[in-house]
Scaffold this motif. Structure first.
Motif, PDB file in Angstrom:
ATOM      1  N   ILE A 633       0.853  -1.190   0.000  1.00 14.73           N
ATOM      2  CA  ILE A 633       0.000   0.000   0.000  1.00 14.73           C
ATOM      3  C   ILE A 633       0.887   1.238   0.000  1.00 14.73           C
ATOM      4  N   PRO A 634       0.381   2.365  -0.483  1.00 16.15           N
ATOM      5  CA  PRO A 634       1.190   3.595  -0.519  1.00 16.15           C
ATOM      6  C   PRO A 634       1.470   4.114   0.879  1.00 16.15           C
ATOM      7  N   PHE A 639      -4.809   9.035   3.491  1.00 15.73           N
ATOM      8  CA  PHE A 639      -4.949  10.357   2.866  1.00 15.73           C
ATOM      9  C   PHE A 639      -3.989  10.438   1.677  1.00 15.73           C
ATOM     10  N   PRO A 640      -4.351   9.782   0.564  1.00  9.95           N
ATOM     11  CA  PRO A 640      -3.447   9.752  -0.590  1.00  9.95           C
ATOM     12  C   PRO A 640      -3.380  11.063  -1.355  1.00  9.95           C
ATOM     13  N   CYS A 641      -4.312  11.976  -1.109  1.00 12.44           N
ATOM     14  CA  CYS A 641      -4.322  13.243  -1.837  1.00 12.44           C
ATOM     15  C   CYS A 641      -4.873  14.337  -0.937  1.00 12.44           C
ATOM     16  N   VAL A 643      -7.438  16.955   0.504  1.00 16.23           N
ATOM     17  CA  VAL A 643      -8.901  16.910   0.616  1.00 16.23           C
ATOM     18  C   VAL A 643      -9.459  18.288   0.923  1.00 16.23           C
ATOM     19  N   ALA A 644      -8.813  19.323   0.369  1.00 14.47           N
ATOM     20  CA  ALA A 644      -9.246  20.685   0.659  1.00 14.47           C
ATOM     21  C   ALA A 644     -10.527  21.063  -0.078  1.00 14.47           C
ATOM     22  N   ASP A 645     -10.909  20.308  -1.132  1.00 14.13           N
ATOM     23  CA  ASP A 645     -12.110  20.650  -1.890  1.00 14.13           C
ATOM     24  C   ASP A 645     -12.871  19.368  -2.230  1.00 14.13           C
ATOM     25  N   VAL A 646     -14.004  19.534  -2.891  1.00 12.00           N
ATOM     26  CA  VAL A 646     -14.852  18.398  -3.228  1.00 12.00           C
ATOM     27  C   VAL A 646     -14.146  17.465  -4.199  1.00 12.00           C
ATOM     28  N   ASP A 647     -13.396  18.028  -5.128  1.00 12.47           N
ATOM     29  CA  ASP A 647     -12.680  17.188  -6.088  1.00 12.47           C
ATOM     30  C   ASP A 647     -11.656  16.300  -5.386  1.00 12.47           C
ATOM     31  N   GLY A 648     -10.958  16.862  -4.408  1.00 13.82           N
ATOM     32  CA  GLY A 648      -9.986  16.069  -3.658  1.00 13.82           C
ATOM     33  C   GLY A 648     -10.654  14.964  -2.848  1.00 13.82           C
ATOM     34  N   LEU A 649     -11.819  15.263  -2.258  1.00 18.95           N
ATOM     35  CA  LEU A 649     -12.554  14.247  -1.508  1.00 18.95           C
ATOM     36  C   LEU A 649     -13.018  13.119  -2.425  1.00 18.95           C
TER      37      LEU A 649
END
Length: 681
Positions: A633-634, A639-641, A643-649
């Motif tokens: 696994i990474p 939290f691979p990216c 999550v400050a916005d909806v796209d990140g979530l």
């Protein structure tokens, strides 16, 4: 005289209505053994002041303000009942009846409450008081003289035989007030000598009680000008061993001045002891309720957002999200359940920036019901001193771990500890008990003694990564492998439930973001620095954690199968390839993490998605300690990216879905019979 008989009549009415006479008769049945003859017979009488006041206000006033007079009234009535009903033939005089009144409660008025923040300075007659506090120290149980019989040396005096001279312990009295060699006969004034074969011994224990607000000082809050003074409680007979270091109690007791020339000490004779818990707000703020509704479409988004916005006073959003989530999971899971079983979740953090991680842990500690920040120069578990109240025994002082009972003990940087301290921490984490050795010769006993105390708190610790680990964290897409843990041996890391490596995947950008954050906090304190983030206050987090700690959750079949399948597969793979024994504690850790994530998301049923988070955190932890396995696994799988916005979530949800499928494939491949209990998706 008329009033005295009226009060005794009221006592008789109360004993009859409350069942006291029936209990007296049952207690007397146990005293009719012809082989056992004592000078004094002890009877405990439970007294409800409210009921007494309803029967006779004057008697109620006597119970609340003159306990010695009230005890004499109850003693007289109990003796009369024993003689009239012929309950105990061995009782000949009233002095042989030692009555102890146990008050159920006191009126809820300030004059009956002893505030340990404002130490009393009264010199008038002592009356029962009510107090609340935390136990910080206690002695072993020792003996005291409960009662003794004396005979006149003048053979012609009627007091040379029988039970005319009986002395019993009263609240606040020293041993010399009960047993001495200079008493004289009340009839002929001749000296008295004790009849040793009739001496009655009881158990005694001393306890130090501190106001519970004093724990805020140990939490590393900003210190105020207040000073906290502990008070000494005397526990006797059935009350001995009813209190534990670090626990909160409400106590009804009778204050007393003990004169031991040239000193006068102030102590309290405990009368009634009840476990107590301070009140905490149990609600979820409107702000978080709206966030829960907005994220209802995903089982992962609510916890992701509150982790993203956690600790903005210390670190910028998006930095150390995995650690922030784990800190909240530990806060949620550190509790006592309805079956009085304690649950804990220990954290060990490997980091290249100990300063910020230490501050983040300190901030999280303020959200715990009970939190103690340990100083490396202090005692972690327990220390001994000689008792100063004349008991002649060892006084056991609770260290940081015992004082943090029911909460969090923050150990800080393990690099500041010597090897013997680290070995002691490892031993306690393995057994969850601390042993205290008391040398008998040093503390006035014939034999040595060893006492054990349960350790019921979660431990947080951090360690600075070595240079090899620092280099590996700079690689953005490096595969997670065994971490170089600096001063932490692998055996010590194994006893911690969860090991987390804080990796700065964005390199210098993270350092710049932390620098800007720190400067803005210093120049403009209190001003919102990140308007794009949700405004979740510290109080919101505190109320959320207090609320979810009380939630009762159950495992869904899907979550249970996933946890069981991962454990079986991981045990098989790691035992064969790495000779690592995956113990049953790993299953408890997985279930604990899944339940904590479920509660943090305000659910009462543990979903398979909660189990996925638990597996990822656990696999990361085991990989850091023992190296990677077939389930690759990474590094920041939870939290691979950003999550400050909806796209990140949304991207995070897709990534977690893919990791979910990878976990299932791992189970199918390495857990025999996995397809029989996991539904293929």
């Amino acid at each position: 005289m008329v009033d005295y008989f009226s009060l005794k009549e009221s006592v008789l009415i109360y004993l009859d209505r409350s069942g006291g006479l029936q209990k007296l008769a049952e207690d007397c049945k146990q005293l009719n053994d012809p082989q056992q003859t004592e000078a004094v017979y002890r009877f405990c009488v439970c007294v409800n002041p409210s009921d007494v006041i309803e029967i006779d206000p004057e008697l109620g006033d006597c119970v609340l303000h003159d306990p010695l007079k009230a005890t004499a009234l109850f003693q007289s009535v109990c003796f009369l009942a024993i003689r009239t009903l012929s309950l105990v033939e061995k009782i000949h005089t009233k002095s042989q009846v030692n009555v102890v009144l146990k008050l159920t409660h006191l009126p809820p008025f300030p004059e009956y409450t002893l505030d340990l923040c404002a130490f009393p300075r009264s010199y008038g007659p002592m009356k029962p008081v009510f107090m609340e506090g935390v136990v910080i120290a206690m002695t072993r149980v020792t003996k005291y003289t409960q009662g003794a019989k004396f005979l006149c040396i003048n053979e012609d005096c009627p007091c040379s035989t029988g039970f005319h001279h009986i002395r019993v312990h009263v609240p606040g009295a020293t041993e010399s007030a009960t047993v001495r060699n200079d008493f004289s006969c009340i009839v002929c004034s001749s000296p008295l000598r004790e009849d040793m074969k009739f001496r009655v011994l009881g158990d005694k224990q001393l306890v130090e009680l501190m106001h519970y607000k004093a724990m805020d000082v140990l939490r590393a809050h900003q210190q105020s000008s207040l000073r906290y003074q502990s008070v000494t409680l005397f526990l006797r007979d059935e009350l001995c061993n009813s209190m534990r270091i670090g626990q909160l109690y409400s106590v009804v007791g009778i204050p007393a001045h003990v004169h031991q020339w040239p000193h006068i000490t102030w102590s309290i004779e405990a009368n009634n002891i009840q476990p107590w818990e301070s009140e905490y707000p149990h609600k979820v703020s409107v702000n978080l309720q709206e966030l829960l509704k907005a994220t209802a479409g995903s089982p992962w988004r609510f916890s992701a957002i509150i982790a993203h916005c956690f600790g903005l006073d210390v670190a910028p959003p998006g930095l150390y999200n995995t650690l922030k989530l784990c800190l909240m999971l530990s806060l949620v899971q550190t509790k006592v359940d309805v079956k009085e079983t304690f649950h804990s979740l220990d954290l060990l953090v490997i980091t290249t920036d100990t300063l910020i991680i230490d501050r983040l842990m300190t901030y999280s500690l303020s959200l715990a019901r009970r939190g103690v920040r340990h100083q490396p120069s202090g005692e972690v578990f327990a220390s001994l001193s000689r008792d100063q109240h004349g008991a002649g025994t060892a006084n056991i002082h609770g260290g940081s771990a015992l004082l943090a009972t029911g909460g969090i003990c923050m150990l800080g940087d393990l690099g500041c500890y010597k090897k013997d301290k680290l070995d002691a921490i490892q031993s306690v984490l393995e057994s969850r008990t601390v042993s205290v050795f008391i040398p008998g010769k040093k503390y006035g006993e014939d034999a040595d003694q060893q006492l054990s105390f349960p350790v019921q708190c979660s431990f947080w610790a951090l360690a600075e990564a070595t240079d090899a680990a620092r280099l590996s964290t700079r690689a953005d897409n490096a595969v997670l492998g065994r971490a170089e843990m600096g001063p932490v041996q692998i055996q010590l890391a194994d006893v911690f439930g969860l090991v987390i490596q804080c990796r700065d995947n964005v390199g210098d950008q993270a350092l710049l973001a932390q620098t800007v954050h720190t400067l803005q906090q210093a120049v403009q304190p209190g001003k919102p620095v990140y308007p794009s983030c949700m405004t979740i206050s510290t109080q919101d987090y505190q109320e959320l954690i207090a609320h979810v700690q009380g939630l009762q959750v159950e495992l869904s079949p899907g979550a249970e199968k996933l946890i069981h399948g991962y454990y079986m597969a991981s045990r098989r793979v790691r035992t064969q390839s790495q000779a690592v024994n995956m113990s049953a504690a790993s299953v408890k850790l997985l279930i604990s993490l899944a339940e904590a994530h479920c509660k943090l998301c305000l659910r009462t049923r543990v979903l398979e998605e909660d189990a996925v988070i638990a597996v990822l955190l656990c696999e990361n932890s085991v990989t850091l300690k023992h190296g990677t396995s077939a389930l690759v696994i990474p590094p920041d799988a939870v939290f691979p990216c950003d999550v400050a916005d909806v796209d990140g979530l949304h991207r995070r949800d897709l990534s977690l879905d893919e990791l979910h499928q990878n976990i299932l494939r791992f189970i199918y491949t390495y857990a025999p019979g996995a397809n029989a209990y996991i539904t293929e998706e």
